[in-house]
Structures are given as C-alpha cells and as structure tokens.
Design a protein around this motif. Structure first.
Motif, PDB file in Angstrom:
ATOM      1  N   LYS A 235       4.797  13.341  -5.418  1.00  0.00           N
ATOM      2  CA  LYS A 235       5.452  12.913  -6.653  1.00  0.00           C
ATOM      3  C   LYS A 235       5.955  14.115  -7.455  1.00  0.00           C
ATOM      4  O   LYS A 235       7.010  14.059  -8.080  1.00  0.00           O
ATOM      5  N   ALA A 236       5.184  15.206  -7.411  1.00  0.00           N
ATOM      6  CA  ALA A 236       5.612  16.425  -8.105  1.00  0.00           C
ATOM      7  C   ALA A 236       6.905  16.974  -7.521  1.00  0.00           C
ATOM      8  O   ALA A 236       7.662  17.675  -8.197  1.00  0.00           O
ATOM      9  N   ASN A 237       7.164  16.654  -6.249  1.00  0.00           N
ATOM     10  CA  ASN A 237       8.400  17.082  -5.593  1.00  0.00           C
ATOM     11  C   ASN A 237       9.502  16.018  -5.668  1.00  0.00           C
ATOM     12  O   ASN A 237      10.514  16.132  -4.994  1.00  0.00           O
ATOM     13  N   GLY A 238       9.262  14.983  -6.466  1.00  0.00           N
ATOM     14  CA  GLY A 238      10.278  13.943  -6.640  1.00  0.00           C
ATOM     15  C   GLY A 238      10.376  12.973  -5.482  1.00  0.00           C
ATOM     16  O   GLY A 238      11.438  12.402  -5.230  1.00  0.00           O
ATOM     17  N   ILE A 239       9.252  12.778  -4.764  1.00  0.00           N
ATOM     18  CA  ILE A 239       9.228  11.888  -3.593  1.00  0.00           C
ATOM     19  C   ILE A 239       8.439  10.636  -3.935  1.00  0.00           C
ATOM     20  O   ILE A 239       7.369  10.704  -4.544  1.00  0.00           O
ATOM     21  N   ASN A 240       8.949   9.470  -3.542  1.00  0.00           N
ATOM     22  CA  ASN A 240       8.276   8.202  -3.817  1.00  0.00           C
ATOM     23  C   ASN A 240       7.126   8.001  -2.833  1.00  0.00           C
ATOM     24  O   ASN A 240       7.349   7.817  -1.637  1.00  0.00           O
ATOM     25  N   ALA A 241       5.907   8.054  -3.332  1.00  0.00           N
ATOM     26  CA  ALA A 241       4.726   7.894  -2.483  1.00  0.00           C
ATOM     27  C   ALA A 241       3.678   7.092  -3.233  1.00  0.00           C
ATOM     28  O   ALA A 241       3.670   7.050  -4.471  1.00  0.00           O
ATOM     29  N   ALA A 242       2.784   6.458  -2.477  1.00  0.00           N
ATOM     30  CA  ALA A 242       1.718   5.655  -3.082  1.00  0.00           C
ATOM     31  C   ALA A 242       0.541   5.604  -2.124  1.00  0.00           C
ATOM     32  O   ALA A 242       0.658   5.963  -0.950  1.00  0.00           O
ATOM     33  N   PHE A 243      -0.609   5.198  -2.631  1.00  0.00           N
ATOM     34  CA  PHE A 243      -1.757   4.976  -1.752  1.00  0.00           C
ATOM     35  C   PHE A 243      -2.415   3.647  -2.089  1.00  0.00           C
ATOM     36  O   PHE A 243      -2.312   3.144  -3.214  1.00  0.00           O
ATOM     37  N   ILE A 244      -3.080   3.077  -1.112  1.00  0.00           N
ATOM     38  CA  ILE A 244      -3.824   1.832  -1.292  1.00  0.00           C
ATOM     39  C   ILE A 244      -5.249   2.057  -0.823  1.00  0.00           C
ATOM     40  O   ILE A 244      -5.475   2.559   0.276  1.00  0.00           O
ATOM     41  N   ASN A 245      -6.198   1.707  -1.675  1.00  0.00           N
ATOM     42  CA  ASN A 245      -7.600   1.731  -1.267  1.00  0.00           C
ATOM     43  C   ASN A 245      -8.378   0.710  -2.096  1.00  0.00           C
ATOM     44  O   ASN A 245      -7.817   0.011  -2.938  1.00  0.00           O
ATOM     45  N   SER A 246      -9.658   0.650  -1.860  1.00  0.00           N
ATOM     46  CA  SER A 246     -10.491  -0.381  -2.489  1.00  0.00           C
ATOM     47  C   SER A 246     -10.607  -0.208  -3.999  1.00  0.00           C
ATOM     48  O   SER A 246     -11.044  -1.122  -4.697  1.00  0.00           O
ATOM     49  N   SER A 247     -10.223   0.963  -4.529  1.00  0.00           N
ATOM     50  CA  SER A 247     -10.328   1.169  -5.980  1.00  0.00           C
ATOM     51  C   SER A 247      -9.210   0.456  -6.743  1.00  0.00           C
ATOM     52  O   SER A 247      -9.305   0.284  -7.958  1.00  0.00           O
ATOM     53  N   LEU A 248      -8.153   0.042  -6.048  1.00  0.00           N
ATOM     54  CA  LEU A 248      -7.034  -0.646  -6.711  1.00  0.00           C
ATOM     55  C   LEU A 248      -7.317  -2.142  -6.830  1.00  0.00           C
ATOM     56  O   LEU A 248      -7.971  -2.741  -5.974  1.00  0.00           O
ATOM     57  N   SER A 249      -6.784  -2.750  -7.877  1.00  0.00           N
ATOM     58  CA  SER A 249      -6.916  -4.198  -8.045  1.00  0.00           C
ATOM     59  C   SER A 249      -5.972  -4.918  -7.087  1.00  0.00           C
ATOM     60  O   SER A 249      -5.054  -4.307  -6.519  1.00  0.00           O
ATOM     61  N   PHE A 250      -6.181  -6.192  -6.911  1.00  0.00           N
ATOM     62  CA  PHE A 250      -5.309  -6.983  -6.030  1.00  0.00           C
ATOM     63  C   PHE A 250      -3.866  -6.907  -6.517  1.00  0.00           C
ATOM     64  O   PHE A 250      -2.924  -6.787  -5.729  1.00  0.00           O
ATOM     65  N   GLU A 251      -3.678  -6.971  -7.846  1.00  0.00           N
ATOM     66  CA  GLU A 251      -2.325  -6.939  -8.418  1.00  0.00           C
ATOM     67  C   GLU A 251      -1.641  -5.596  -8.128  1.00  0.00           C
ATOM     68  O   GLU A 251      -0.451  -5.547  -7.786  1.00  0.00           O
ATOM     69  N   GLU A 252      -2.406  -4.508  -8.261  1.00  0.00           N
ATOM     70  CA  GLU A 252      -1.836  -3.176  -7.994  1.00  0.00           C
ATOM     71  C   GLU A 252      -1.445  -3.027  -6.524  1.00  0.00           C
ATOM     72  O   GLU A 252      -0.366  -2.501  -6.207  1.00  0.00           O
ATOM     73  N   ARG A 253      -2.303  -3.530  -5.636  1.00  0.00           N
ATOM     74  CA  ARG A 253      -1.989  -3.457  -4.201  1.00  0.00           C
ATOM     75  C   ARG A 253      -0.757  -4.301  -3.881  1.00  0.00           C
ATOM     76  O   ARG A 253       0.122  -3.871  -3.132  1.00  0.00           O
ATOM     77  N   ASP A 254      -0.708  -5.484  -4.485  1.00  0.00           N
ATOM     78  CA  ASP A 254       0.415  -6.391  -4.223  1.00  0.00           C
ATOM     79  C   ASP A 254       1.739  -5.799  -4.691  1.00  0.00           C
ATOM     80  O   ASP A 254       2.768  -5.910  -4.018  1.00  0.00           O
ATOM     81  N   GLN A 255       1.700  -5.122  -5.824  1.00  0.00           N
ATOM     82  CA  GLN A 255       2.916  -4.491  -6.355  1.00  0.00           C
ATOM     83  C   GLN A 255       3.420  -3.390  -5.407  1.00  0.00           C
ATOM     84  O   GLN A 255       4.626  -3.278  -5.148  1.00  0.00           O
ATOM     85  N   ILE A 256       2.506  -2.589  -4.877  1.00  0.00           N
ATOM     86  CA  ILE A 256       2.875  -1.517  -3.944  1.00  0.00           C
ATOM     87  C   ILE A 256       3.462  -2.108  -2.667  1.00  0.00           C
ATOM     88  O   ILE A 256       4.474  -1.619  -2.147  1.00  0.00           O
ATOM     89  N   LEU A 257       2.864  -3.193  -2.154  1.00  0.00           N
ATOM     90  CA  LEU A 257       3.357  -3.817  -0.923  1.00  0.00           C
ATOM     91  C   LEU A 257       4.756  -4.380  -1.134  1.00  0.00           C
ATOM     92  O   LEU A 257       5.600  -4.335  -0.225  1.00  0.00           O
ATOM     93  N   HIS A 258       5.028  -4.918  -2.333  1.00  0.00           N
ATOM     94  CA  HIS A 258       6.382  -5.402  -2.645  1.00  0.00           C
ATOM     95  C   HIS A 258       7.380  -4.251  -2.632  1.00  0.00           C
ATOM     96  O   HIS A 258       8.509  -4.393  -2.144  1.00  0.00           O
ATOM     97  N   GLN A 259       6.976  -3.104  -3.164  1.00  0.00           N
ATOM     98  CA  GLN A 259       7.862  -1.936  -3.172  1.00  0.00           C
ATOM     99  C   GLN A 259       8.147  -1.458  -1.742  1.00  0.00           C
ATOM    100  O   GLN A 259       9.272  -1.038  -1.435  1.00  0.00           O
ATOM    101  N   VAL A 260       7.138  -1.536  -0.883  1.00  0.00           N
ATOM    102  CA  VAL A 260       7.352  -1.184   0.525  1.00  0.00           C
ATOM    103  C   VAL A 260       8.365  -2.140   1.149  1.00  0.00           C
ATOM    104  O   VAL A 260       9.305  -1.718   1.837  1.00  0.00           O
TER     105      VAL A 260
END
Length: 704
Positions: free
Chosen positions: A81-106
């Motif tokens: 992200k510091a280099n201006g690249i779109n990246a994300a991670f998914i793990n058990s610490s994220l809520s269902f809504e946060e994971r779902d939002q990332i999957l939609h972006q993918v």
C-alpha cells in the motif's frame, strides 16, 4: 528490448523503486506471466516477493498469496500500500462483513494481491475460480514438507488448489529447501511439471562468525558495544534462556525485548511491533520469532545456542542484512547443545534423520576451513575460492602435530572401557576428582592426569576435532559415551600422525572508533537526520519505518545527496509513488548538504515513468511544466538507451517517411546535418524539433 520487458522495468522502478532486476527475477516473472508452474528457491533478502508481486500489477485478475503468519501478511500488505498497490489480507481477525467486502473487491478486479494463511482458505471459496484469479503464490513453501524445518500441517491441504484450478499457474517460494524438501514441495502442491529456479544461496554481505560458548555473556556485551544503535536478534534455545539473557542485558542499560511461545498473544504482538518500529533495539527470542519479520535493517543475528540444523540456521541469519548492507551472524556452540537436542529427538518419529542434520550443523560450527564453502555446499552450491568474509578466513587456524595428545585422549577412552561421555574423559585427563571419577575408581588409571597441562576448554576443543576427524564417535543412544573407531587403533598402535588445529584465542571486541573523515562524518550526519525524518513519517502513518524507505536507500541518499526530484528518483528504492508522497520532505533535508546543480539528462527519467503510465507527451509536458519539444527529446534519449522499444506512439509512419526523405535530399545537396534547423525548415516547420530528433535517432539506429 520488447514491449513486455519495457513494461516490467518501468513497473519495477515506478512501484518498487529499482532500476533493474536481480538474479533470476525477470525470468521467473516471465515464466509466471506465460502460465508456468514454478518452484523458486531464493535467499532471504534476495527479492522473492517481487517475483510474485510485480506480475500481479500487469495481469487483470487477483494474485492469491498463501503466507504462514498474520504478522507477515500485514507487513507485506502495508508495504504494498505504501507503494500505491492495491492489496488486502483475510484472516480470522476480520469480521464476516470485512471479509465479504474484500471478496467483492476481488470479484470486481480491484485488488492486485490477496494474502491469507493456509488455515483461512475456507473463507474464500466464492472466489476460487479462474475468472477471478491470475495465479497463486505459496510463500514459505518449505512449511509443506515434513522434511523441512518449519513443518505446518495446514500447508499439506493446499494440493486441492492445483487439482481444482489446474489452468491457473502456481508459484511456490522458499529461502531454504534441500533436495528432499524440493521434491516434497512439488509433490504435495501437485506442480509436477514446475520449472525450478534456484538462485545463489550466498549472502555475501553477512559476515559468518562462530565461537565457543564459554563466556558468552561477556562476548555478547562486547559485541553489542561494537554495534551500538543497531537492530539485532539473539536466538536462544529455551524460553527461560531468553528471559535470563534479556534481564542481564537490561541490567547493562541495553534496550532489549523478549519473545517466546510462552507469552500471551498480546505481549508477543507488542514485542514484535516494538522491534519492527525501532522502539526496541534488540530482541531475545526463541525460534518462534522471525518468520513474520520483514524488517530490512536488522544488522546482526546472534545464536546463543547451536541451531538444530543448517536450514534453520540459514533461515535465521537471513533476517540480518535484508537491505544488502553489511551484517553479521555470530554463533555460539557447545557440546551441551548436542546433548540437549539428542534428548529432544528421542521423542520424535524421525530421530535418526534429525540427528544426522544436527551433526551436519555441528560440523559447520567445528569447521577449521571456510564456513561459507560449507554452508553453500550443503545446498548444492560450489564456491571455488575461500570467501574471505568469515572468522576462519579472517583468522585461519594454526595446526600442530597432536599425535601424543591424541594418544592420551584415545587411551583414556579405552581405559574407561568406552563407557563415559566427554566430560568424564576430560576429568580423567585433567585429574579432576569428580564424583564419577571417584565412584568408578578412574583415579587409579594410568592415564589419570596425563593431560593436566591443558585447560578443560582446550581438551574439549581437541576431543571435538578427534570426533570430527572420525578417531572416535559419540554413541547418542548409549548416554553419549565416546567410542573408539578403527582409525583410533592406527593412532594408538601403528604410530599414525594426527594434526589438529590450535584453539583460537578469545579476542575481545574493541569499540568502534569514531570516524574522522569529513565526508564520512557528513554522510553519517545526513543518514541520522534522514532516519529521524523517516521515524516521524512512520509514526504519523502508523507503519514501520523501513516501509517508508529502508536503510540502504537512506544511505544512498546520504552518499549522493540528491536535491531534485529527478536525482531522488535515481536512488534505488525510490519509485514514483514514494517520490510523490515523501520526496519533498526528504529533498528539504538533503538540500542543506547537497549541490543544487541539476545533473544533465537526469530529468528524462521522470518523463519515462510518466510515459510508462500511459500519458501522452502533451500530458507529460503539462504536468512537468516543460515544453512538448523537451519531452520529445526525452523520448529520443529513452529510445536510444533502449528503455523504449517502439516509437509509433509518438510519430506516425507518414511523419517518419517525410523526415527520412527531407534528410536524404539535404544530404544529397551536400548539407551536413550538424543541427536540426535545416531539416525543420525543409519540412516547412510542420513537424516540431522533438519529433525530428526521435525520427533521426530511430533512423540512425536502423531499428525495424
């Protein structure tokens, strides 16, 4: 240079700040873009990440990255992200809504790289389809192998990825894998036809140093005094050792943290973050610490104990000097480490295999020849000459005729009927009335006291060499008793000569003297001020300091003192994104030290980056507040340098033909084209000087 090569190089500079690829990086990226499965073995700090991160910016879908630790994922994503690249991670610490939002972006193609742990693959079943994924990268792939040094059962389940998505290329990456582990990775991931890329394992910037464990604390304190204000990791074998060592260092006023598996998750996270963010200088840790560390400015690693195998050792020392600057690996070892591990291995199902690897590690520690040769040969790489950058090369051992000494030692082993470990043998030789000696009546033996002229440490040194040279061996399954080999009989009865290395003197470290050179003082002063600025920016953005710029980049800035955007862009590690975000603040600091004179020709590099983003010459000219003719002159130079391979984006075929005809006519008339004005006039002033310059360069190079 073809269009893809141009695009790769421009993306490398724009997003990651580097002018050229290292080692096999470009070939690996080309293989990935062409759809090949791959196994990549590249040393820590050798640039593995770029191999799968860069192509994700050129392909239309998402790259899925399997990574073993949450901390490592967050670190990688923050860096991208510091280099201006779109990246994300998914793990058990994220809520269902946060994971779902990332999957939609993918699904919408808005994320270049998606990181997740192998245990979290179940969260992303909706996007495990070829229409969403460009390729899959499995990082730290040695975790998949039972033969590897960090076996992770969840990695074993990843074979389904290739089985269910056979048309999607998969790249497996690791820093350390012997041949057995390589085969296991390929088999377990189902990439049977994978191309194998093995880069050199040689980390030339790391000085390899091994010392006996006696007076470790004193040696460590001396070492740290020589490396003040430098980040370092001290690996210990047990949790208790980490706590005790940290306490001793704190008592000496040293800023040190602790990390081990016995701490709660919150304390471990804080210890790691404090180290990453330069709040803590040193961490005393068990081997649980490190895989999630992408900190580039670790200057040294100390092993308080012998590691259990060479793979672990290589992986752990690789956490030092990731930025390519000088670093040091100091290893302490003792006979006791072998005994401790041999007890651990008694409970394992592959005791013989583990013991064999430990003994290879011990051979490395006991070596009296170039350590780098031994380390590289373990991974199948041959170093023809001694490295000159390890303790053995810097201070070669002296050898002596030790035949009589060997006879005394081997005789003592024989007279105790090969039923005692090394410690008791030394007691017999030294005439030490230990409980074992008195109980067994060894003080009545002929060899009792035969070696009282040598110290205990010296006898340990010589007996270790006799074991390494196969005059005797350790029977680990028989309480670590020393046994004679057939070679011992040659020494005892046939007068075979034995040559052994003399013990090395324990030299104390001397504190580094302050540099007196004006230029070096200036560079150090600039570097420290740049570090202060970096620290302030990192605190403000809530990211580790090295994600702003690493130490190597700051040192190059301090050396070259760039004072313009063009000059700063020429520094390794400075891409367009970081130039835009941080450039002005760093230039303000550097202007106090550097020349304000602009180096001729450097400005064309900025135009190159903007053109690579798809801007037209007119748009570049407007953004840079330069004339369109100047931008065309930059394009001509870029074409001449091979950075641009095609000119049809800047000149029509008709314009090239007109310029070629006008040039030919002038030359027929005897006109020498020392300047472009006659050609400009011959073209009725209808084609500008910049385009004429590009066409002339194109025609002179006779490129198709």
């Amino acid at each position: 240079m073809n269009a893809l090569a141009n695009q790769l190089k421009s993306t490398l500079k724009e997003k990651f700040g580097y002018e050229s690829f290292r080692g096999p990086q470009e070939q690996i990226i080309n293989n990935l873009i062409s759809g090949s499965d791959q196994l990549v073995i590249m040393p820590t700090g050798g640039g593995k990440s770029i191999c799968y991160q860069l192509p994700a910016l050129l392909l239309p879908k998402t790259c899925l990255v399997i990574s073993p630790l949450i901390a490592l994922m967050k670190d990688q994503v923050d860096g991208l992200k510091a280099n201006g690249i779109n990246a994300a991670f998914i793990n058990s610490s994220l809520s269902f809504e946060e994971r779902d939002q990332i999957l939609h972006q993918v699904a919408e193609g808005k994320i270049n790289l998606l990181y997740l742990a192998p245990e979290s693959v179940g969260f992303i079943s909706s996007i495990l389809k070829k229409e969403y994924l460009s390729y899959i990268a499995v990082d730290e792939a040695h975790c998949i192998s039972a033969w590897g040094h960090d076996f992770r059962p969840a990695y074993k389940k990843l074979k389904f990825l290739k089985n269910s998505l056979p048309e999607i290329p998969l790249i497996a990456l690791t820093a350390t894998a012997d041949k057995a582990t390589q085969k296991d990775i390929i088999h377990e991931l189902g990439i049977i036809d994978a191309k194998i890329n093995i880069d050199s394992f040689d980390r030339k910037n790391i000085f390899l140093n091994v010392q006996p464990a006696q007076k470790r604390i004193e040696k460590i304190l001396n070492f740290i005094s020589q490396h003040q204000e430098e980040s370092g990791i001290i690996y210990c074998l047990s949790r208790k050792s980490t706590e005790k060592l940290a306490e001793k260092l704190r008592n000496e006023g040293i800023n040190v943290g602790v990390y081990h598996a016995g701490m709660n998750a919150e304390d471990r996270t804080k210890a790691q973050e404090d180290f990453i963010n330069d709040q803590t200088q040193i961490v005393c840790a068990t081997i649980a610490f490190g895989m999630g560390i992408d900190k580039s400015n670790v200057r040294w690693v100390i092993h308080y104990n012998l590691p259990k195998n060479i793979e672990s050792y290589y992986q752990e020392i690789g956490r030092a000097g990731r930025d390519g600057l000088p670093a040091e690996a100091l290893l302490f070892h003792s006979y006791g480490d072998i005994l401790t591990f041999s007890r651990f291995f008694e409970e394992s199902s592959n005791q013989e295999f583990q013991m064999a690897k430990l003994l290879r590690m011990k051979e490395y520690a006991d070596a009296v020849n170039c350590r780098r040769k031994i380390l590289l040969s373990y991974f199948g790489e041959v170093l023809e000459e001694n490295c000159g950058h390890c303790d053995v090369c810097k201070n070669p051992p002296q050898f002596k005729d030790a035949t009589i000494l060997a006879q005394k030692a081997l005789s003592a082993i024989a007279r105790v009927k090969e039923n005692e470990p090394m410690g008791v043998i030394i007691d017999v030789l030294k005439a030490t009335y230990s409980s074992e000696v008195k109980e067994m009546g060894y003080d009545q033996l002929k060899t009792f006291g035969a070696g009282r002229d040598l110290t205990k440490n010296d006898w340990q040194h010589y007996l270790t060499q006799l074991i390494n040279e196969a005059y005797c061996e350790i029977a680990f399954h028989q309480h670590n008793h020393l046994k004679l080999t057939p070679l011992a009989k040659e020494v005892l009865f046939n007068g075979k000569k034995v040559w052994l290395a003399l013990p090395q003197k324990n030299t104390k470290y001397k504190k580094k003297e302050k540099q007196t050179s004006t230029s070096n003082l200036s560079e150090t002063e600039i570097f420290n001020e740049l570090k202060q600025l970096r620290h302030q920016i990192a605190l403000g953005e809530g990211i580790p300091a090295y994600l702003v710029f690493n130490d190597a980049t700051l040192r190059e800035m301090a050396e070259k003192k760039p004072v313009t955007s063009a000059q700063l862009l020429g520094i390794n590690g400075v891409g367009l994104r970081k130039l835009e975000v941080y450039g002005e603040e760093f230039i303000e600091v550097l202007k106090k030290y550097g020349s304000k004179k602009k180096k001729k020709g450097e400005t064309y590099l900025i135009s190159y980056q903007l053109l690579a983003q798809g801007m037209s010459p007119i748009e570049v000219a407007q953004q840079r507040e330069l004339t369109e003719t100047t931008i065309y002159s930059h394009i001509a130079k870029l074409y001449d340098d091979g950075k641009i391979s095609a000119i049809n984006n800047y000149l029509t075929k008709e314009e090239i033909n007109r310029i070629q005809r006008a040039k030919a006519e002038l030359e027929r008339d005897g006109e020498k084209l020392k300047e472009l004005k006659p050609l400009y006039l011959a073209l009725n002033e209808e084609i500008n000087y910049g385009k004429i310059r590009i066409a002339i360069t194109y025609l002179e190079n006779k490129k198709p």
